[in-house]
Design a protein around this motif. Structure first.
Motif, short mmCIF file in Angstrom:
data_model
loop_
_atom_site.label_atom_id
_atom_site.label_comp_id
_atom_site.label_asym_id
_atom_site.label_seq_id
_atom_site.Cartn_x
_atom_site.Cartn_y
_atom_site.Cartn_z
N TYR A 1 0.74 -1.25 0.23
CA TYR A 1 -0.14 0.09 0.05
C TYR A 1 0.77 1.10 0.02
CZ TYR A 1 0.31 0.35 5.14
OH TYR A 1 0.75 0.50 6.34
N TYR B 1 1.66 1.79 -3.67
CA TYR B 1 0.73 2.26 -4.43
C TYR B 1 0.10 3.64 -4.18
CZ TYR B 1 -4.26 3.08 -3.67
OH TYR B 1 -5.59 3.67 -3.26
N GLY B 2 0.02 4.01 -2.85
CA GLY B 2 -0.34 5.05 -2.31
C GLY B 2 0.48 6.19 -2.96
N PHE C 1 0.34 6.63 -6.94
CA PHE C 1 -0.78 7.44 -7.40
C PHE C 1 -0.92 8.92 -6.98
CE2 PHE C 1 -3.76 6.83 -3.57
CZ PHE C 1 -4.33 7.82 -3.85
N ARG D 1 -9.56 10.94 5.08
CA ARG D 1 -9.93 9.94 3.97
C ARG D 1 -8.97 9.91 3.01
NH1 ARG D 1 -15.72 8.62 3.27
NH2 ARG D 1 -16.62 8.24 5.32
N MET D 2 -8.42 11.15 2.74
CA MET D 2 -7.32 11.06 1.69
C MET D 2 -6.48 10.11 1.99
SD MET D 2 -6.87 13.52 -0.84
CE MET D 2 -5.90 13.14 -2.31
N PHE D 3 -5.92 9.98 3.38
CA PHE D 3 -4.79 8.95 3.70
C PHE D 3 -5.45 7.66 3.67
CE2 PHE D 3 -1.51 7.39 6.63
CZ PHE D 3 -0.34 7.44 5.81
N GLU D 4 -6.41 7.28 3.81
CA GLU D 4 -7.03 6.01 4.08
C GLU D 4 -7.27 5.52 2.67
OE1 GLU D 4 -7.78 4.49 6.61
OE2 GLU D 4 -8.94 2.71 6.20
N THR D 5 -7.30 6.41 1.75
CA THR D 5 -7.27 5.99 0.36
C THR D 5 -5.97 5.57 -0.04
OG1 THR D 5 -8.92 7.51 -0.18
CG2 THR D 5 -8.04 6.36 -2.02
N MET D 6 -4.92 6.24 0.32
CA MET D 6 -3.50 5.89 0.13
C MET D 6 -2.97 4.61 0.79
SD MET D 6 -1.47 9.41 0.61
CE MET D 6 0.15 8.87 -0.04
N GLN D 7 -3.68 4.13 1.74
CA GLN D 7 -3.40 3.04 2.72
C GLN D 7 -4.30 1.79 2.17
OE1 GLN D 7 -3.72 4.64 6.81
NE2 GLN D 7 -1.66 2.89 7.26
N ASN D 8 -5.23 2.02 1.20
CA ASN D 8 -6.12 1.22 0.84
C ASN D 8 -5.52 0.00 0.07
OD1 ASN D 8 -8.14 -0.51 -0.15
ND2 ASN D 8 -9.80 1.04 -0.04
N TYR D 9 -4.98 -1.00 0.45
CA TYR D 9 -4.27 -2.11 0.01
C TYR D 9 -4.89 -2.74 -1.35
CZ TYR D 9 -2.02 -6.76 -0.69
OH TYR D 9 -1.57 -7.85 -0.97
N ILE D 10 -6.20 -2.82 -1.33
CA ILE D 10 -7.07 -3.53 -2.33
C ILE D 10 -7.24 -2.75 -3.63
CG2 ILE D 10 -9.44 -4.18 -3.26
CD1 ILE D 10 -9.83 -5.22 -0.21
N LEU D 11 -7.07 -1.30 -3.36
CA LEU D 11 -7.14 -0.41 -4.58
C LEU D 11 -5.71 -0.57 -5.53
CD1 LEU D 11 -8.74 2.87 -3.26
CD2 LEU D 11 -9.68 1.33 -4.64
N ALA D 12 -4.84 -1.07 -4.76
CA ALA D 12 -3.66 -1.24 -5.58
C ALA D 12 -3.86 -2.12 -6.84
CB ALA D 12 -2.60 -2.05 -4.58
#
Ligand code: NA
Ligand code: NA
Lengths: 331, 174, 443
Positions: free
Chosen positions: B53, B56-57, B60, C54-65
């Motif tokens: 993550y 990835y983070g 993007f 919420r922005m940071f949570e999106t960066m940490q969202n493993y599945i979105l990789a």
């Protein structure tokens, strides 16, 4: 009288009754207790802030109140897994409550988070023992942990690694598929009732107990310090009363809920339910204590909380053991 | 002076984009390695989840400014597609003032506070047994937002230049 | 200052419509509107912190990789010519079938739906790889865009599906039963799309023109060998994703990485990858990923804003005060999911509606798994209905320049939304469609 409205959020989804519903009941009750003077709008996990960011959200004022679990904050406070009671041979439910209310636990809890604008109130619920693990390989001896691909977190993961297990980290959303297809061999999540609701019995054949890694689950209540200070004294007392009330209520419901869930799990075709032997428990506790001592050596706050919990247990456990009766209906 | 500054920002965004693109290659290699090693030798790494993550983070977010420079963030062409270059420049300039600058500035300011706090505590991820430092990723968020903001300012000035001096407004320099 | 939640919610959606229609980049419109609404609501530091969390949570969202990984796969498919060859040979094989190529695209969408739990990736890949082929072969651009968007969003219905994984614990339902239950409704939608394409192209062959005479007259052996050579590599790719998942080698995101890696190797074997191309494809992946994922992050913040200013409560109060019969309640529930879908994605809709609907379902005696499927079909449309229509944005982001957002993409999905409503009707009318598979598959 002026009306106060608090925005509150849980770290859990609505369907996990044992950990979400007490929070809702608290919100309903406080409104009635205060005749609408304090209204708490309770939201499920992820509604306003991400579930695992509730501490930061309360600290910064995105939420007035958070209903959560201390174990999520190990990145910030190592001692939080002691507060979360998430370590091998941690406190049992009665001892946990005793420590919180009479053993200085509440004060220490606030001390750990000091300087972050957060006020810790008594837990809004306390659950009993978790299930140690769901697996698709039998665990009859400690040898069986060797090579077992186990999905877990925290100090329990470190203990498992020392037992030879392979700790795998997966996203929550992928655990079900991964376990079903055999990417991992074992996992743990919560109590029998919650695990049943998640359908874990559909993907595992073996259940191991007792949940030595989490013998009881105190669920954490956080309030933004400024919101708390603004509250008049009579409301503060009522908030604490309502929390004690929901906690008491949930404690008394979960024994039955978990027992019923366990009965259901046992009755699944091909399901094997068994306990760790006393020898296995002894060895796990030994390793766990070594890991705890390692952390205590690095972190004085951790050491202080650990000492407090251990001292409390040294006082109450011999007595509790002395008076315990064997259970008539257990095999 | 202006062209020196704007070129500098353009190159910074592009450079950050290139670096981020390599993170994707590392990401693929890292996940494939971890998966195969776990399957073949029953030896899962303790680090793959966090590293995944993080890569990835960072990737993007790192591409945001470059994508803005190349005007590849999605636009809805309902009206935008039918108006003159000068009107587009006006629409964009308004968009920067109303939407872009306020929100990105707020995100930048508060994410910087988060990052500072995280460094102070030497915060861990808390996601895995490994529990690696999370402050680098929080720092990535504010650095990438800063460069995005700078790129936004440059694009805004380009809009203004087009409005004043006329000429062909592309919305980007690629 | 007027700060009633009603007013704020109207500002949110009016602002979104106006902001988007003036063509400012989508993610920044969403972020800007969120901030404006927060400030109008009199929010302060706590609100701004929510945005960052919420922005940071999106960066940490493993599945979105996996979005990045699938985009890389798509770019490799395009660069190596594998995708073009695959669809061209499908076209040759199915050339006599009205709309044959479109049907092949739909089939690939359905396969991809079974290999990823999120929506963005299939829309992007098909937008990059299949849409250009469809347009080149003279297929109607509206229908082509519609297939890619509707087919690409099947991924959230056909298991594995992240939406169902989130739905389960929210409603106290087993994820396994939801997965099993979603399988047939997902396939049904796919079949309905296929029937629609077939019928339309039969009536009006202009929409999906048949093969040129010379192509049609190719000898069978030639056609067969063409199909074999062009289908082998993509099949290998599909195996590297689906197969590794099925045989327990990889979890879904890992399977996407294996697929990305396999596509890289295949492209190398095709000798379509020198150093420069290797770099360029990483760069292109990055920009497409930033484009998508910034929208994901912004939409996530937008939803948080909606909840923070009391929008969720507004919807709940409205729904709880309605009084209609049993089936009227069901209709209103489905309709609510559909309407909410105009303004939010499922991660925003679920926490608003599921908690209030779950007890109502219990009280009225509706089967929760069956109802869940009906709701999920409604939520699949949330990706397709503007103004918050992520699938359409993503397609716009990768489609050839001549594809217009409104007259091609938006117009193109309209028939597919109608089909989804028909699909919803089938799910409601035939509970067995949902309940049969769970009843036989789960002990
Ligand atoms: Na799927
Ligand atoms: Na929508």
């Amino acid at each position: 009288h002026a009306k106060t409205v608090w925005t509150a959020q849980s770290s859990y989804p609505t369907g996990l009754a044992q950990i979400y519903e007490p929070a809702v009941r608290f919100a309903e009750r406080i409104e009635k207790l205060t005749d609408g003077e304090l209204v708490v709008k309770m939201h499920p996990g992820d509604a306003i802030v991400p579930s695992k960011k509730v501490f930061e959200a309360v600290s910064l004022g995105s939420l007035d109140m958070g209903m959560t679990w201390a174990g999520w904050w190990v990145g910030m406070f190592n001692a939080s897994y002691l507060l979360a009671n998430a370590y091998p041979d941690a406190l049992q439910m009665r001892e946990m409550l005793g420590w919180i209310y009479a053993g200085g636990g509440m004060e220490l809890w606030n001390e750990v988070y000091k300087g972050h604008g957060v006020k810790v109130l008594p837990p809004y619920a306390v659950q009993g023992s978790e299930i140690l693990c769901w697996s698709n390989k039998p665990i009859n001896t400690l040898e069986d942990f060797k090579g077992l691909k186990f999905r877990t977190v925290g100090i329990w993961g470190r203990v498992l690694e020392r037992l030879g297990a392979k700790v795998v980290s997966l996203a929550g959303g992928e655990v079900y598929t991964a376990m079903e297809r055999g990417v991992i061999d074992a996992l743990e999540f919560n109590t029998p009732r919650t695990d049943k609701e998640l359908g874990l019995f559909e993907i595992a054949k073996f259940v191991k107990l007792p949940g030595i890694h989490q013998p009881a689950v105190p669920l954490e209540t956080l309030v933004n310090e400024k919101s708390w200070e603004k509250l008049p004294e009579h409301l503060k007392i009522k908030v604490e009363m309502a929390l004690r009330d929901t906690c008491f209520e949930s404690m008394n419901q979960i024994l039955k809920q978990d027992a019923e869930a366990m009965q259901f799990i046992r009755n699944q075709k091909g399901m094997n339910v068994s306990k760790l032997t006393p020898e296995m428990i002894k060895e796990i506790v030994r390793i766990g204590n070594e890991e705890l001592d390692k952390d205590a050596a690095k972190d004085p706050v951790f050491a202080k909380v650990l000492k407090s919990q251990r001292d409390f247990r040294k006082l109450v456990e011999p007595y509790a053991d002395l008076i315990a009766l064997p259970y008539t209906y257990a095999q | 002076m202006w062209s020196f500054l704007s070129n500098g920002v353009d190159r910074l965004s592009e450079w950050m984009g290139h670096v981020s693109a390599w993170l994707i290659i590392i990401l693929i290699g890292e996940v494939v390695y971890d998966t195969l090693v776990r399957y073949l030798f029953n030896a899962p790494s303790g680090w793959s989840y966090d590293i995944t993550y993080m890569l990835y983070g960072a990737a993007f977010m790192g591409g945001g400014a470059w994508t803005l420079l190349r005007d590849e963030h999605v636009r809805i062409d309902l009206i935008y597609g039918k108006i003159s270059p000068k009107s587009r420049a006006i629409a964009d300039a308004i968009g920067y003032v109303v939407f872009f600058f306020p929100s990105i500035s707020v995100l930048l300011y508060f994410s910087t506070k988060f990052a500072i706090q995280s460094w102070r505590m030497l915060e861990g991820s808390g996601e895995t047994v490994w529990n690696p430092p999370i402050y680098p990723l929080k720092t990535v968020l504010c650095v990438t937002l800063l460069i995005l903001l700078l790129q936004g300012i440059v694009q805004f000035v380009r809009c203004i230049i087009t409005i004043k001096e006329g000429g062909k407004y592309l919305g980007h320099q690629s | 200052m007027v700060t009633s939640p009603e007013f704020l919610v109207i500002i949110m959606f009016a602002g979104l419509v106006i902001g988007l229609s003036f063509g400012f980049p989508v993610p920044f419109v969403m972020l800007g509107i969120s901030l404006i609404v927060g400030v109008l609501a009199g929010e302060g530091v706590g609100f701004f912190s929510m945005m960052v969390l919420r922005m940071f949570e999106t960066m940490q969202n493993y599945i979105l990789a996996s979005i990045i990984l699938f985009i890389y796969m798509g770019i490799m498919l395009e660069r190596s010519g594998m995708g073009d060859k695959l669809f061209s040979s499908c076209h040759v094989l199915l050339g006599r079938l009205p709309g044959g190529l479109a049907l092949a695209v739909l089939a690939v969408c359905t396969i991809m739906a079974a290999s990823t739990g999120i929506m963005g990736a299939p829309v992007m890949i098909m937008g990059m790889v299949a849409l250009p082929v469809l347009l080149k072969k003279g297929y109607d651009p509206r229908m082509s865009c519609g297939i890619v968007c509707a087919g690409g969003t099947l991924g959230i219905l056909i298991p594995p599906s992240i939406m169902l994984v989130v739905y389960g614990p929210m409603a106290g339902l087993s994820v396994g039963k939801l997965f099993m239950g979603a399988f047939l409704p997902g396939l049904t939608l796919s079949v309905l799309y296929a029937v629609y394409i077939f019928v339309r192209c039969t009536i009006n062959p202009e929409l999906g023109p048949p093969l040129s005479l010379e192509e049609r007259n190719l000898p069978f052996v030639k056609k067969a060998s063409m199909a074999l050579t062009s289908m082998g590599p993509p099949l290998l790719l599909i195996f590297s994703v689906l197969g590794t998942m099925f045989f327990g080698i990889a979890a879904p995101t890992e399977a996407a990485a294996l697929g990305a890696f396999a596509s890289l190797i295949l492209t190398l074997l095709y000798r379509k990858l020198d150093w420069k191309a290797f770099k360029e494809s990483a760069y292109a992946t990055l920009r497409a990923s930033s484009m998508i994922l910034l929208i994901v992050a912004a939409a996530y913040i937008f939803t948080g804003t909606f909840m923070k200013v009391g929008g969720g409560e507004l919807v709940q109060n409205f729904l709880l005060n309605l009084s209609v019969g049993r089936w009227g309640v069901m209709a209103i529930m489905c309709f609510s999911f559909f309407i909410c879908g105009f303004f939010m994605e499922w991660p925003g809709i679920l926490p608003i509606l599921v908690p209030i609907f779950t007890p109502i379902l219990k009280k009225l005696g509706f089967d929760p798994i069956w109802a869940a499927m009906a709701f999920c079909v409604c939520m699949q449309t949330s990706f397709l209905t503007p103004p918050m229509a992520p699938a359409l944005f993503y397609l716009k982001g990768v489609a050839p320049k001549e594809v217009s957002f409104v007259s091609h993409i938006c117009a193109g999905v309209v028939p597919f939304i109608v089909i989804q409503i028909i699909g919803l009707g089938l799910v409601l009318a035939f509970p067995q469609l949902t309940l049969w598979l769970p009843s036989v598959m789960i002990k």
